[in-house]
Scaffold this active site. Structure first.
Site, short mmCIF file in Angstrom:
data_model
loop_
_atom_site.label_atom_id
_atom_site.label_comp_id
_atom_site.label_asym_id
_atom_site.label_seq_id
_atom_site.Cartn_x
_atom_site.Cartn_y
_atom_site.Cartn_z
N ASP A 68 2.53 -0.94 2.79
CA ASP A 68 1.41 -1.51 2.98
C ASP A 68 1.79 -0.99 4.55
OD1 ASP A 68 1.56 -1.93 0.89
OD2 ASP A 68 1.28 -3.60 1.47
N GLN A 84 5.57 -1.58 5.75
CA GLN A 84 6.40 -2.34 5.10
C GLN A 84 7.79 -1.07 4.25
OE1 GLN A 84 6.86 -5.40 2.62
NE2 GLN A 84 6.16 -5.58 4.67
N TRP A 92 11.84 1.20 -2.82
CA TRP A 92 11.29 -0.11 -2.40
C TRP A 92 12.52 -0.89 -2.34
CZ3 TRP A 92 11.54 -4.85 -3.71
CH2 TRP A 92 10.80 -5.90 -3.31
N PHE A 123 7.68 -9.52 4.41
CA PHE A 123 6.96 -8.72 3.61
C PHE A 123 5.31 -8.42 4.00
CE2 PHE A 123 7.37 -9.47 -1.15
CZ PHE A 123 8.35 -8.76 -1.35
N SER A 124 4.20 -8.21 3.47
CA SER A 124 3.09 -7.60 4.55
C SER A 124 2.51 -9.00 4.92
CB SER A 124 1.79 -6.86 3.05
OG SER A 124 2.34 -5.52 3.31
N ARG A 185 0.61 -14.41 -0.87
CA ARG A 185 1.04 -13.35 0.24
C ARG A 185 0.33 -12.33 1.07
NH1 ARG A 185 2.86 -11.87 -4.68
NH2 ARG A 185 1.89 -10.23 -5.51
N GLU A 240 -3.51 -8.88 -3.72
CA GLU A 240 -3.09 -8.41 -2.25
C GLU A 240 -3.81 -7.86 -1.86
OE1 GLU A 240 0.15 -5.74 -4.83
OE2 GLU A 240 1.05 -7.41 -4.75
N TRP A 323 2.31 1.93 -6.05
CA TRP A 323 2.60 1.45 -6.76
C TRP A 323 3.18 2.74 -8.16
CZ3 TRP A 323 6.37 -0.70 -4.33
CH2 TRP A 323 5.57 -1.78 -3.66
C1 FRU Z 1 1.38 -4.62 -1.91
C2 FRU Z 1 2.59 -5.58 -1.71
C3 FRU Z 1 2.79 -6.70 -1.34
C4 FRU Z 1 3.20 -7.10 -0.59
C5 FRU Z 1 4.46 -6.27 -0.47
C6 FRU Z 1 5.85 -6.06 -0.59
O1 FRU Z 1 1.61 -3.19 -2.39
O2 FRU Z 1 2.69 -5.68 -2.94
O3 FRU Z 1 1.56 -7.27 -1.89
O4 FRU Z 1 3.89 -7.87 0.48
O5 FRU Z 1 3.88 -4.63 -0.98
O6 FRU Z 1 6.27 -4.73 -0.40
#
Ligand code: FRU
Length: 496
Positions: A68, A84, A92, A123-124, A185, A240, A323
């Site tokens: 993200d 990210q 990841w 995280f984001s 989040r 998200e 994803w």
């Molecule tokens: C979205 C997400 C967010 C999270 C991040 C983790 O793609 O799943 O919700 O903060 O990526 O990398």
């Protein structure tokens, strides 16, 4: 000066400067040695990256994995974009915040990694500017021993130069979702009047996605205000990366729901990014939707978009990935990228229209082709190009894009009977959507080494898809009609 070589005195001076600017807020410097080791690792590892799919004007990590966009903002004369980031592998992993800056949204400079995971993964989240200070608000993701084996709370970090970031010593600032959901989040903060607001993604107790709104007068003490919106059961189990902003006199709730089932042409990616248009009343903290949820980009590889407003323009960037999609560049030492930067408007049908920011015109280099293209005629481009295409929409359009030396292919098509534009990758992996060509009938196609972005008309319909040709691009007009095509090569905008 490399951080490792900073003298004790300069550390103290820097710390006290931040303390001065943000006097009430004690901050903790991230370990200089960990940062220096990481930058040394990145500089070394990027020498080994295979260049074949490296993008020339899209942001990607120098090495490793990105997802993200985070903290998209404008501070002290520069656009800032964080992302990210897991530097140590092209998959990841424990999340850092990578960082790039630009004066013009086109020419980007790599900055040192802004946030490193410590007790928490980073995280984001988003960035706001408070006086002279840039404030990041992000989710601290912690692994625990107890089911569900993680918790998510909201953290702050500060900077007074836009390069060095200090985590707030009183973190977390928002410790728990009102219903205790562990999925809590992706804070997106903004200022309205004298107050700060933050919107967060979460879930109901019966696993429906929702977004929560909080208010603060100092970015530290937050009061829960309301549930801005939640799924009726058909819009996924978790929302998200929410964003909330005004556009064309309305409020837009932009978010990325997970777990929406495919319906007809819609929702064929694993997760979606889209928006609801409505009205928000700050006095009652209520959002009244005026439309259903609609996707903002119809391509194969688009997610977790984030916006910012600068000089009255609402700008957007998305993760150019999805994803569980394949990232063929992962074997080359990197994975994932950001889309082009886009400017948003709301049209009279309450649909967001999205155009590349005008600044991208400065990327144009040579005019390579300009004229009429008969059926089966081809044009060759280098790794990157902007191509303008016009045809008769009373007839079908069929264009093949492939590598001059093989590799990946894609087809872009207009089906006049269905009234749909489509982008198809190999294996028939198609994304398609109706396009009511209201003002302009032109397509604007942006190719980079391993990506395509198609903007139809005024940006009513946009596709972002990764494609992996080899040796530059070849376009073939497979239509039964003559097309008018002009195309430019593009200059580099990101570091090699
Ligand atoms: C979205 C997400 C967010 C999270 C991040 C983790 O793609 O799943 O919700 O903060 O990526 O990398």
């Amino acid at each position: 000066m490399p951080p490792a070589k900073m003298s004790k005195l300069s550390v103290i001076v820097t710390l006290s400067l931040v303390a001065l600017v943000y006097s009430q807020k004690a901050s903790v410097k991230q370990s200089e040695s960990a940062k220096a080791e990481l930058e040394a690792f990145i500089n070394e590892a990027k020498q080994n990256v295979n260049q074949r799919y490296r993008l020339t004007y899209h942001i990607a990590a120098p090495v490793g994995w990105i997802n993200d966009p985070n903290g998209f903002s404008y501070y002290k004369g520069n656009y800032h974009l964080f992302y990210q980031y897991y530097p140590y592998d092209s998959v990841w992993g424990p999340m850092h915040w990578g960082h790039v800056t630009s004066e013009d949204l086109v020419n980007w400079t790599q900055q040192p990694t802004a946030l490193l995971p410590e007790d928490e993964q980073c995280f984001s989240g988003s960035a706001v500017v408070d006086g002279e200070t840039m404030v990041l608000i992000y989710t601290g993701h912690k692994i625990t021993d107890e089911d569900p084996f993680f918790n998510q709370t909201q953290y702050l970090a500060f900077s007074d130069n836009g390069v060095d970031f200090y985590k707030y010593s009183g973190n977390p600032v928002i410790p728990l979702a009102p219903n205790g959901s562990p999925e809590f989040r992706d804070p997106k903060a903004w200022r309205h009047g004298d107050s700060w607001y933050v919107i967060l993604g979460s879930t109901t107790e019966d696993d429906r996605g929702r977004v929560l709104l909080y208010k603060s007068n100092n970015l530290i003490d937050w009061e829960f205000l309301s549930v801005v919106a939640e799924s009726n059961g058909e819009l996924g189990y978790m929302w998200e990366c929410p964003d909330f902003f005004e556009l064309g006199g309305k409020h837009i709730l932009l978010m990325s729901p997970q777990g929406v089932e495919p319906q007809g042409d819609r929702y064929h990616n694993l997760h979606q990014t889209g928006y609801i248009v409505g009205h928000f009343d700050y006095d009652t903290a209520t959002f009244t939707p005026e439309t259903d949820f609609q996707e903002i980009d119809f391509g194969h590889d688009f997610y977790a978009a984030q916006t910012t407003e600068v000089n009255g323009r609402r700008l957007l960037v998305g993760w150019f990935g999805m994803w569980e999609n394949e990232f063929p560049e992962a074997t080359d030492g990197w994975a994932g990228a950001m889309t082009m930067f886009r400017e948003l408007d709301l049209n009279s049908h309450k649909r967001i229209v999205m155009k590349p920011v005008d600044e991208v015109l400065s990327l144009r280099d040579q005019l390579i082709i300009n004229g009429e293209f008969e059926g089966n005629q081809t044009a060759d481009f280098d790794k990157s190009a902007e191509i303008l295409i016009e045809g008769d929409l009373d007839e079908d359009i069929d264009i093949l894009l492939e590598g001059r030396d093989g590799g990946g292919k894609a087809w872009i098509r207009w089906d006049k009977v269905a009234g749909k534009v489509s982008v198809t990758k190999e294996g028939g992996d198609i994304r398609q959507v109706e396009w009511a060509h209201r003002i302009s009938k032109r397509w604007r196609l942006f190719l980079d080494t391993s990506s395509l972005e198609l903007f139809c008309g005024e940006g009513e319909v946009v596709f972002s898809s990764r494609v992996y040709p080899l040796g530059g691009w070849r376009l073939t007009n497979l239509s039964a009609q003559v097309l008018r095509i002009s195309g430019y090569s593009l200059k580099r905008g990101v570091p090699e």
